[in-house]
Design a protein around this motif. Structure first.
Motif, PDB file in Angstrom:
ATOM      1  N   VAL A  82       0.694  -1.317  -0.177  1.00  0.00           N
ATOM      2  CA  VAL A  82       0.065   0.011   0.005  1.00  0.00           C
ATOM      3  C   VAL A  82       0.753   1.197   0.062  1.00  0.00           C
ATOM      4  O   VAL A  82       1.664   1.338   0.950  1.00  0.00           O
ATOM      5  CB  VAL A  82      -1.043   0.031   0.981  1.00  0.00           C
ATOM      6  N   VAL A  83       0.704   1.970  -0.963  1.00  0.00           N
ATOM      7  CA  VAL A  83       1.530   3.287  -1.348  1.00  0.00           C
ATOM      8  C   VAL A  83       0.569   4.547  -0.762  1.00  0.00           C
ATOM      9  O   VAL A  83      -0.591   4.860  -1.404  1.00  0.00           O
ATOM     10  CB  VAL A  83       2.088   3.417  -2.723  1.00  0.00           C
ATOM     11  N   PHE A  84       1.238   5.355   0.170  1.00  0.00           N
ATOM     12  CA  PHE A  84       0.425   6.254   0.565  1.00  0.00           C
ATOM     13  C   PHE A  84       1.170   7.839  -0.123  1.00  0.00           C
ATOM     14  O   PHE A  84       2.438   7.963  -0.080  1.00  0.00           O
ATOM     15  CB  PHE A  84       0.435   6.524   2.073  1.00  0.00           C
ATOM     16  N   VAL A  85       0.378   8.512  -0.469  1.00  0.00           N
ATOM     17  CA  VAL A  85       0.928  10.157  -0.962  1.00  0.00           C
ATOM     18  C   VAL A  85      -0.063  11.134  -0.135  1.00  0.00           C
ATOM     19  O   VAL A  85      -1.044  11.087  -0.169  1.00  0.00           O
ATOM     20  CB  VAL A  85       0.285   9.774  -2.552  1.00  0.00           C
ATOM     21  N   HIS A  86       0.880  11.985   0.118  1.00  0.00           N
ATOM     22  CA  HIS A  86       0.305  13.119   1.052  1.00  0.00           C
ATOM     23  C   HIS A  86      -0.165  14.084   0.331  1.00  0.00           C
ATOM     24  O   HIS A  86      -0.142  14.222  -1.040  1.00  0.00           O
ATOM     25  CB  HIS A  86       1.652  13.611   2.003  1.00  0.00           C
ATOM     26  N   GLY A  87      -0.793  15.199   1.026  1.00  0.00           N
ATOM     27  CA  GLY A  87      -1.168  16.117   0.262  1.00  0.00           C
ATOM     28  C   GLY A  87      -0.417  17.459   0.407  1.00  0.00           C
ATOM     29  O   GLY A  87       0.833  17.581   0.659  1.00  0.00           O
ATOM     30  N   ASN A  88      -0.975  18.643   0.138  1.00  0.00           N
ATOM     31  CA  ASN A  88      -0.359  20.010   0.427  1.00  0.00           C
ATOM     32  C   ASN A  88      -0.022  20.317   1.446  1.00  0.00           C
ATOM     33  O   ASN A  88      -0.586  19.969   2.494  1.00  0.00           O
ATOM     34  CB  ASN A  88      -1.212  21.113  -0.373  1.00  0.00           C
ATOM     35  N   VAL A  89       1.285  20.879   1.947  1.00  0.00           N
ATOM     36  CA  VAL A  89       1.946  21.447   3.085  1.00  0.00           C
ATOM     37  C   VAL A  89       1.856  20.146   4.032  1.00  0.00           C
ATOM     38  O   VAL A  89       1.369  20.474   5.130  1.00  0.00           O
ATOM     39  CB  VAL A  89       1.206  22.885   3.589  1.00  0.00           C
ATOM     40  N   ALA A  90       2.598  19.165   3.443  1.00  0.00           N
ATOM     41  CA  ALA A  90       2.596  18.038   4.628  1.00  0.00           C
ATOM     42  C   ALA A  90       3.793  17.265   3.761  1.00  0.00           C
ATOM     43  O   ALA A  90       4.464  17.613   3.031  1.00  0.00           O
ATOM     44  CB  ALA A  90       1.272  17.261   4.360  1.00  0.00           C
ATOM     45  N   SER A  91       4.016  15.989   4.472  1.00  0.00           N
ATOM     46  CA  SER A  91       5.221  15.105   3.826  1.00  0.00           C
ATOM     47  C   SER A  91       4.333  13.576   4.345  1.00  0.00           C
ATOM     48  O   SER A  91       3.567  13.334   5.077  1.00  0.00           O
ATOM     49  CB  SER A  91       6.391  15.418   4.510  1.00  0.00           C
ATOM     50  N   SER A  92       5.349  12.761   4.277  1.00  0.00           N
ATOM     51  CA  SER A  92       5.021  11.167   4.334  1.00  0.00           C
ATOM     52  C   SER A  92       4.785  11.105   6.056  1.00  0.00           C
ATOM     53  O   SER A  92       4.270  10.031   6.375  1.00  0.00           O
ATOM     54  CB  SER A  92       6.134  10.378   4.026  1.00  0.00           C
ATOM     55  N   LEU A  93       5.314  11.869   6.853  1.00  0.00           N
ATOM     56  CA  LEU A  93       5.454  11.966   8.207  1.00  0.00           C
ATOM     57  C   LEU A  93       4.123  11.984   8.803  1.00  0.00           C
ATOM     58  O   LEU A  93       3.642  11.157   9.810  1.00  0.00           O
ATOM     59  CB  LEU A  93       6.197  13.108   8.798  1.00  0.00           C
ATOM     60  N   PHE A  94       3.074  12.186   8.047  1.00  0.00           N
ATOM     61  CA  PHE A  94       1.711  12.140   8.495  1.00  0.00           C
ATOM     62  C   PHE A  94       0.861  10.881   8.165  1.00  0.00           C
ATOM     63  O   PHE A  94       0.033  10.730   8.991  1.00  0.00           O
ATOM     64  CB  PHE A  94       0.736  13.237   7.402  1.00  0.00           C
ATOM     65  N   TRP A  95       1.778  10.002   7.509  1.00  0.00           N
ATOM     66  CA  TRP A  95       1.146   8.546   7.448  1.00  0.00           C
ATOM     67  C   TRP A  95       1.454   7.447   8.477  1.00  0.00           C
ATOM     68  O   TRP A  95       0.995   6.646   8.597  1.00  0.00           O
ATOM     69  CB  TRP A  95       1.394   7.952   5.952  1.00  0.00           C
ATOM     70  N   GLN A  96       2.230   7.918   9.520  1.00  0.00           N
ATOM     71  CA  GLN A  96       3.080   7.191  10.312  1.00  0.00           C
ATOM     72  C   GLN A  96       2.001   6.310  11.417  1.00  0.00           C
ATOM     73  O   GLN A  96       2.288   5.023  11.300  1.00  0.00           O
ATOM     74  CB  GLN A  96       4.167   7.764  10.836  1.00  0.00           C
ATOM     75  N   GLU A  97       1.266   6.974  11.758  1.00  0.00           N
ATOM     76  CA  GLU A  97       0.236   6.200  12.609  1.00  0.00           C
ATOM     77  C   GLU A  97      -0.597   5.070  11.844  1.00  0.00           C
ATOM     78  O   GLU A  97      -0.721   4.081  12.515  1.00  0.00           O
ATOM     79  CB  GLU A  97      -0.706   7.239  13.366  1.00  0.00           C
ATOM     80  N   ILE A  98      -1.143   5.304  10.862  1.00  0.00           N
ATOM     81  CA  ILE A  98      -1.674   4.320  10.097  1.00  0.00           C
ATOM     82  C   ILE A  98      -0.841   3.322   9.484  1.00  0.00           C
ATOM     83  O   ILE A  98      -1.240   2.080   9.602  1.00  0.00           O
ATOM     84  CB  ILE A  98      -2.559   4.797   8.877  1.00  0.00           C
ATOM     85  N   MET A  99       0.400   3.613   9.141  1.00  0.00           N
ATOM     86  CA  MET A  99       1.406   2.383   8.937  1.00  0.00           C
ATOM     87  C   MET A  99       1.800   1.620   9.877  1.00  0.00           C
ATOM     88  O   MET A  99       1.686   0.529   9.810  1.00  0.00           O
ATOM     89  CB  MET A  99       2.815   3.085   8.357  1.00  0.00           C
ATOM     90  N   GLN A 100       1.669   2.208  11.386  1.00  0.00           N
ATOM     91  CA  GLN A 100       1.995   1.321  12.424  1.00  0.00           C
ATOM     92  C   GLN A 100       0.877   0.426  12.857  1.00  0.00           C
ATOM     93  O   GLN A 100       1.232  -0.800  13.052  1.00  0.00           O
ATOM     94  CB  GLN A 100       2.156   2.337  13.582  1.00  0.00           C
ATOM     95  N   ASP A 101      -0.348   0.813  12.296  1.00  0.00           N
ATOM     96  CA  ASP A 101      -1.484  -0.093  12.473  1.00  0.00           C
ATOM     97  C   ASP A 101      -2.092  -0.959  11.728  1.00  0.00           C
ATOM     98  O   ASP A 101      -2.901  -1.854  12.011  1.00  0.00           O
ATOM     99  CB  ASP A 101      -2.581   0.875  12.698  1.00  0.00           C
ATOM    100  N   LEU A 102      -1.252  -1.081  10.501  1.00  0.00           N
ATOM    101  CA  LEU A 102      -1.683  -2.024   9.356  1.00  0.00           C
ATOM    102  C   LEU A 102      -1.013  -3.395   9.691  1.00  0.00           C
ATOM    103  O   LEU A 102      -0.158  -3.524  10.432  1.00  0.00           O
ATOM    104  CB  LEU A 102      -1.069  -1.714   7.991  1.00  0.00           C
ATOM    105  N   PRO A 103      -1.798  -4.600   9.415  1.00  0.00           N
ATOM    106  CA  PRO A 103      -1.504  -5.902   9.627  1.00  0.00           C
ATOM    107  C   PRO A 103      -0.075  -6.245   9.362  1.00  0.00           C
ATOM    108  O   PRO A 103       0.538  -5.502   8.247  1.00  0.00           O
ATOM    109  CB  PRO A 103      -2.362  -6.741   8.912  1.00  0.00           C
ATOM    110  N   GLY A 104       0.745  -6.922   9.978  1.00  0.00           N
ATOM    111  CA  GLY A 104       2.069  -7.259   9.639  1.00  0.00           C
ATOM    112  C   GLY A 104       2.415  -7.938   8.165  1.00  0.00           C
ATOM    113  O   GLY A 104       3.708  -7.712   7.842  1.00  0.00           O
ATOM    114  N   ASP A 105       1.580  -8.270   7.492  1.00  0.00           N
ATOM    115  CA  ASP A 105       1.721  -9.282   6.361  1.00  0.00           C
ATOM    116  C   ASP A 105       1.664  -8.085   5.116  1.00  0.00           C
ATOM    117  O   ASP A 105       1.550  -8.677   4.124  1.00  0.00           O
ATOM    118  CB  ASP A 105       1.197 -10.550   6.266  1.00  0.00           C
TER     119      ASP A 105
END
Length: 371
Positions: A38-61
């Protein structure tokens, strides 16, 4: 300050176009197949850092990857050719996934990033699209409900809509809450709905402050217009990429192979709405910007209605679309309602099945599909 959350790492990917920064989970297997990526693409005035919580919470596989677009985070600050719409961004994402040997993945885009992944789908195969608080398929500002442009020069669109003091504070790295135009207060007032609280606000503000304000990045250049309010979109920079003269992804309706789409957005979003406070025509209607010429000349853009129309046509043409409108949620459902966002994303990528009645009583859901 430490901006990476537990279990998240960053690395630079060399591509023929530029060097791109991505975030990954430390424990993930690089050999995870593309249909579990799953590839996450951020919006304006943001960066990849905004996706970290959901990345942590996704299943390990699963293998989540978050990409910094050019001019944001730690990706090269190459100038953006807005006359290509968001193609500089989407081509960069494609080059990154090619470097990672990922031919087709599940794409998640937020705000402008949703426009990027829709453009990507027009140009390359994708497995699914998750559109979070997406820019209208017809761009940001300056269009009637049917997508037709109000003026030939997109008056009131693009870089001229950016608040100069906000841009100055981005440039200065202002992390305070002393002014309404500080990035921290803009996050509180525009990114999330009232009442949102988080221990990671400093990380989200740092993400905003990673935005490059160099020439050709955010916000871009503005040009004179003879039409109210006196400016139009120039040819370079991030905000100009979604001006309607350059950006129109409504052609997804005609894709021969239509990936399933999840559209998730908040009913309290003040950025992307049918009465957006980022739309100068809406500000004119409210009397905030003077000399507004009236609704016949400069109507506010019905952003949500436009998206619903295009995605409805996508479903009528054989696609599958789920819309989830979250009550009392602002521009960032993945932060404000993480459990709901996670569940719907897992359903969208086919990781879990969707129940017959998926909407809790507090949510509004519309399912449009054609078998």
């Amino acid at each position: 300050m430490q901006t990476l959350l537990d279990g998240i790492s960053a690395r630079l990917i060399e591509t023929p176009r530029l060097t791109v920064n991505i975030l990954e989970r430390i424990a993930d297997d690089p050999a995870t197949p593309a249909d579990r990526t799953v590839v996450f693409v951020h919006g304006n005035v943001a960066s990849s850092l905004f996706w970290q919580e959901i990345m942590q919470d996704l299943p390990g596989d699963l293998r989540p990857i978050a990409v910094d677009l050019r001019g944001y985070g730690d990706t090269d600050h190459e100038p953006v050719d807005a006359t290509r719409g968001v193609r500089d961004f989407s081509d960069d994402v494609h080059a990154t996934l090619e470097a990672l040997n990922l031919p087709a993945t599940h794409l998640v885009g937020w705000g402008m990033g949703a426009g990027v992944v829709m453009q990507y789908a027009l140009d390359h195969p994708v497995l699914s699209l998750t559109l979070e608080s997406p820019v209208s398929p017809y761009g940001f500002g300056g269009t009637r409900r049917d997508g037709s442009r109000l003026t030939a020069d997109d008056a009131g669109c693009g870089a001229g809509t950016a608040n100069p003091d906000f841009v100055e504070r981005l440039t200065a790295g202002d992390s305070s809450d002393e002014a309404s135009t500080s990035p921290r207060n803009v996050f509180r007032s525009s990114y999330v709905a009232p009442g949102y609280r988080t221990e990671h606000e400093d990380v989200w503000v740092a993400s905003m402050l990673s935005t490059s304000t160099a020439t050709g990045n955010y916000p871009g250049d503005s040009v004179h217009s003879d039409n109210w309010p006196g400016y139009g979109a120039g040819p370079i920079g991030a905000l100009n990429t979604v001006a309607p003269r350059y950006f129109d992804v409504s052609g997804i309706v005609d894709l021969e192979r239509k990936p399933p789409i999840l559209w998730i957005h908040g009913t309290a979003d003040v950025v992307v709405s049918d009465a957006s406070f980022s739309d100068v025509n809406q500000l004119g209607l409210l009397g905030i910007v003077p000399e507004w010429p009236g609704v016949d000349v400069a109507p506010p853009q019905e952003m949500v209605a436009q998206t619903r129309h295009v995605l409805g046509a996508y479903a009528d043409a054989g696609g599958y679309v789920v819309e989830l409108a979250l009550e009392d949620v602002g521009h960032t459902p993945h932060l404000e309602r993480p459990a709901v966002f996670r569940h719907e994303l897992l359903a969208a990528i086919g990781y879990i099945g969707r129940p017959a009645n998926p909407a809790p009583p507090t949510e509004a859901i519309v399912i449009a599909s054609s078998d």
